[in-house]
Design a protein around this motif. Structure first.
Motif, PDB file in Angstrom:
ATOM      1  N   LYS A   7       0.844  -1.188  -0.130  1.00  0.00           N
ATOM      2  CA  LYS A   7      -0.031   0.048   0.016  1.00  0.00           C
ATOM      3  C   LYS A   7       0.886   1.374  -0.045  1.00  0.00           C
ATOM      4  CE  LYS A   7      -3.755   2.195   2.360  1.00  0.00           C
ATOM      5  NZ  LYS A   7      -4.657   2.026   3.397  1.00  0.00           N
ATOM      6  N   HIS A   8       2.065   1.395   0.829  1.00  0.00           N
ATOM      7  CA  HIS A   8       2.896   2.431   1.040  1.00  0.00           C
ATOM      8  C   HIS A   8       3.724   2.568  -0.467  1.00  0.00           C
ATOM      9  CE1 HIS A   8       2.719   4.309   4.821  1.00  0.00           C
ATOM     10  NE2 HIS A   8       2.309   3.039   5.233  1.00  0.00           N
ATOM     11  N   LYS A  12       3.139   5.875  -2.718  1.00  0.00           N
ATOM     12  CA  LYS A  12       4.223   6.768  -3.178  1.00  0.00           C
ATOM     13  C   LYS A  12       4.185   6.833  -4.784  1.00  0.00           C
ATOM     14  CE  LYS A  12       8.584   8.228  -2.750  1.00  0.00           C
ATOM     15  NZ  LYS A  12       8.417   9.648  -2.731  1.00  0.00           N
ATOM     16  N   ASN A  13       3.757   5.837  -5.658  1.00  0.00           N
ATOM     17  CA  ASN A  13       3.638   6.158  -6.888  1.00  0.00           C
ATOM     18  C   ASN A  13       2.442   7.189  -7.231  1.00  0.00           C
ATOM     19  OD1 ASN A  13       5.630   4.195  -7.427  1.00  0.00           O
ATOM     20  ND2 ASN A  13       4.413   2.564  -7.731  1.00  0.00           N
ATOM     21  N   LYS A  14       1.603   6.991  -6.487  1.00  0.00           N
ATOM     22  CA  LYS A  14       0.334   7.889  -6.828  1.00  0.00           C
ATOM     23  C   LYS A  14       0.828   9.474  -6.360  1.00  0.00           C
ATOM     24  CE  LYS A  14      -3.210   4.971  -7.700  1.00  0.00           C
ATOM     25  NZ  LYS A  14      -3.826   5.105  -8.961  1.00  0.00           N
ATOM     26  N   PHE A  15       1.491   9.465  -5.227  1.00  0.00           N
ATOM     27  CA  PHE A  15       2.088  10.779  -4.849  1.00  0.00           C
ATOM     28  C   PHE A  15       2.953  11.440  -5.927  1.00  0.00           C
ATOM     29  CE2 PHE A  15       5.434  13.033  -2.564  1.00  0.00           C
ATOM     30  CZ  PHE A  15       4.667  14.228  -1.975  1.00  0.00           C
ATOM     31  N   ASP A  16       4.120  10.469  -6.507  1.00  0.00           N
ATOM     32  CA  ASP A  16       4.766  11.170  -7.362  1.00  0.00           C
ATOM     33  C   ASP A  16       4.069  11.787  -8.567  1.00  0.00           C
ATOM     34  OD1 ASP A  16       6.961  10.544  -5.587  1.00  0.00           O
ATOM     35  OD2 ASP A  16       7.484   8.701  -6.600  1.00  0.00           O
ATOM     36  N   THR A  17       3.153  10.738  -8.975  1.00  0.00           N
ATOM     37  CA  THR A  17       2.600  11.295 -10.209  1.00  0.00           C
ATOM     38  C   THR A  17       1.473  12.603 -10.108  1.00  0.00           C
ATOM     39  OG1 THR A  17       1.967   9.013 -10.826  1.00  0.00           O
ATOM     40  CG2 THR A  17       0.630  10.642 -11.763  1.00  0.00           C
ATOM     41  N   ASP A  86      -7.295   5.867   7.313  1.00  0.00           N
ATOM     42  CA  ASP A  86      -8.163   6.652   6.528  1.00  0.00           C
ATOM     43  C   ASP A  86      -7.784   7.169   5.201  1.00  0.00           C
ATOM     44  OD1 ASP A  86      -9.773   7.069   8.673  1.00  0.00           O
ATOM     45  OD2 ASP A  86      -8.379   8.274   9.792  1.00  0.00           O
ATOM     46  N   ILE A  87      -6.912   6.361   4.466  1.00  0.00           N
ATOM     47  CA  ILE A  87      -6.611   6.751   2.920  1.00  0.00           C
ATOM     48  C   ILE A  87      -6.442   5.300   2.192  1.00  0.00           C
ATOM     49  CG2 ILE A  87      -3.853   6.052   3.594  1.00  0.00           C
ATOM     50  CD1 ILE A  87      -3.571   8.405   1.266  1.00  0.00           C
ATOM     51  N   ASN A  88      -7.212   5.174   1.004  1.00  0.00           N
ATOM     52  CA  ASN A  88      -7.463   4.050   0.368  1.00  0.00           C
ATOM     53  C   ASN A  88      -6.269   3.778  -0.360  1.00  0.00           C
ATOM     54  OD1 ASN A  88      -8.038   5.840  -1.667  1.00  0.00           O
ATOM     55  ND2 ASN A  88     -10.171   5.576  -1.826  1.00  0.00           N
ATOM     56  N   TRP A  89      -6.494   2.849  -1.369  1.00  0.00           N
ATOM     57  CA  TRP A  89      -5.430   2.315  -2.206  1.00  0.00           C
ATOM     58  C   TRP A  89      -5.277   3.402  -3.409  1.00  0.00           C
ATOM     59  CZ3 TRP A  89      -1.949  -1.988  -2.093  1.00  0.00           C
ATOM     60  CH2 TRP A  89      -2.181  -2.768  -1.037  1.00  0.00           C
ATOM     61  N   LYS A  90      -6.347   4.143  -3.475  1.00  0.00           N
ATOM     62  CA  LYS A  90      -6.245   4.954  -4.798  1.00  0.00           C
ATOM     63  C   LYS A  90      -5.598   6.326  -4.287  1.00  0.00           C
ATOM     64  CE  LYS A  90      -9.987   3.133  -6.983  1.00  0.00           C
ATOM     65  NZ  LYS A  90     -11.585   3.576  -7.315  1.00  0.00           N
ATOM     66  N   GLY A  91      -5.226   6.691  -3.040  1.00  0.00           N
ATOM     67  CA  GLY A  91      -4.518   7.855  -2.561  1.00  0.00           C
ATOM     68  C   GLY A  91      -5.524   8.824  -1.934  1.00  0.00           C
ATOM     69  N   LYS A  92      -6.777   8.621  -1.894  1.00  0.00           N
ATOM     70  CA  LYS A  92      -7.783   9.427  -1.537  1.00  0.00           C
ATOM     71  C   LYS A  92      -8.022   9.220  -0.120  1.00  0.00           C
ATOM     72  CE  LYS A  92      -8.571  10.976  -5.491  1.00  0.00           C
ATOM     73  NZ  LYS A  92      -8.227  12.337  -6.155  1.00  0.00           N
ATOM     74  N   PHE A  93      -8.204  10.154   0.665  1.00  0.00           N
ATOM     75  CA  PHE A  93      -8.673  10.239   2.141  1.00  0.00           C
ATOM     76  C   PHE A  93     -10.033   9.756   2.239  1.00  0.00           C
ATOM     77  CE2 PHE A  93      -4.350  12.217   2.423  1.00  0.00           C
ATOM     78  CZ  PHE A  93      -3.788  11.619   3.524  1.00  0.00           C
ATOM     79  N   THR A  94     -10.515   8.869   3.138  1.00  0.00           N
ATOM     80  CA  THR A  94     -11.664   8.523   3.307  1.00  0.00           C
ATOM     81  C   THR A  94     -12.444   9.121   4.553  1.00  0.00           C
ATOM     82  OG1 THR A  94     -11.147   6.409   4.389  1.00  0.00           O
ATOM     83  CG2 THR A  94     -11.398   6.274   2.090  1.00  0.00           C
ATOM     84  N   GLN A  95     -11.592   9.528   5.280  1.00  0.00           N
ATOM     85  CA  GLN A  95     -12.270  10.184   6.372  1.00  0.00           C
ATOM     86  C   GLN A  95     -13.010  11.513   6.063  1.00  0.00           C
ATOM     87  OE1 GLN A  95      -9.980  12.035   9.651  1.00  0.00           O
ATOM     88  NE2 GLN A  95     -11.305  11.191  11.299  1.00  0.00           N
ATOM     89  N   THR A  96     -14.336  11.738   6.404  1.00  0.00           N
ATOM     90  CA  THR A  96     -15.015  12.846   5.600  1.00  0.00           C
ATOM     91  C   THR A  96     -14.466  14.137   6.335  1.00  0.00           C
ATOM     92  OG1 THR A  96     -17.046  11.598   5.517  1.00  0.00           O
ATOM     93  CG2 THR A  96     -17.396  13.783   5.375  1.00  0.00           C
TER      94      THR A  96
END
Length: 171
Positions: A7-8, A12-17, A86-96
């Protein structure tokens, strides 16, 4: 344990993109700073009252803070904390409540952490704040101003921040 490492790596790849996409299109607004947000670790905010110190030094009344803490099933829900869950595999935070904080158009966001942490860096990057400040050595493309100081020395950090913000006419 293997999934946590995977997951990390994905994050990391999503963050770099995402960082590469936002690198060229950032602009600094000309208006003064009136709203401030802080993203930090729970260990830091339990030792230092960041809201009070930064609010007093910058002369801002409403300083908002979110802390990253380790996930525990026994912890109660808090509007000032987020965890790695609170963060999913797509790099989105899920906690409202944390997502609302990140989408708020703050004038300044402070990344108050000195160790590389993909969750904290992703939160700062996804923040809709117009001006981003943090410690040097984390990621030079993440912040407009990087301050080289020890994390325990809040007075030196805030005075340097205030000095730089006055120079660029933000205070």
């Amino acid at each position: 344990m293997i999934f946590k490492g995977l997951k990390h790596t994905v994050l990391k790849n999503k963050f770099d993109t995402l960082l590469a996409q936002t690198e060229g299109c950032r602009t600094v607004p000309l208006h003064k700073i009136q709203s401030v947000g802080i993203i930090t670790l729970e260990e830091i905010s339990s030792k230092i009252d960041l809201q009070k110190e930064i609010g007093a030094m910058l002369g801002v009344r409403n300083v908002k803070i979110y802390n990253l803490r380790k996930f525990s099933k026994t912890d109660e829900f808090s509007y000032k904390h987020f965890t790695e869950k609170d963060i999913n595999w797509k790099g989105k935070f899920t906690q409202t409540s944390f997502q609302v904080f990140l989408e708020e158009p703050l004038d300044l966001i402070i990344g108050y952490f000195t160790t590389k942490n993909i969750l904290l860096e992703t939160a700062v990057l996804q923040s809709k704040a117009q001006f981003k400040v943090g410690f040097s050595g984390i990621n030079p493309y993440l912040y407009e101003i990087e301050i080289s100081e020890k994390i325990e020395n809040i007075l030196a950090f805030t005075s340097e921040l205030k000095r730089y913000l006055k120079i660029i006419n933000k205070l």
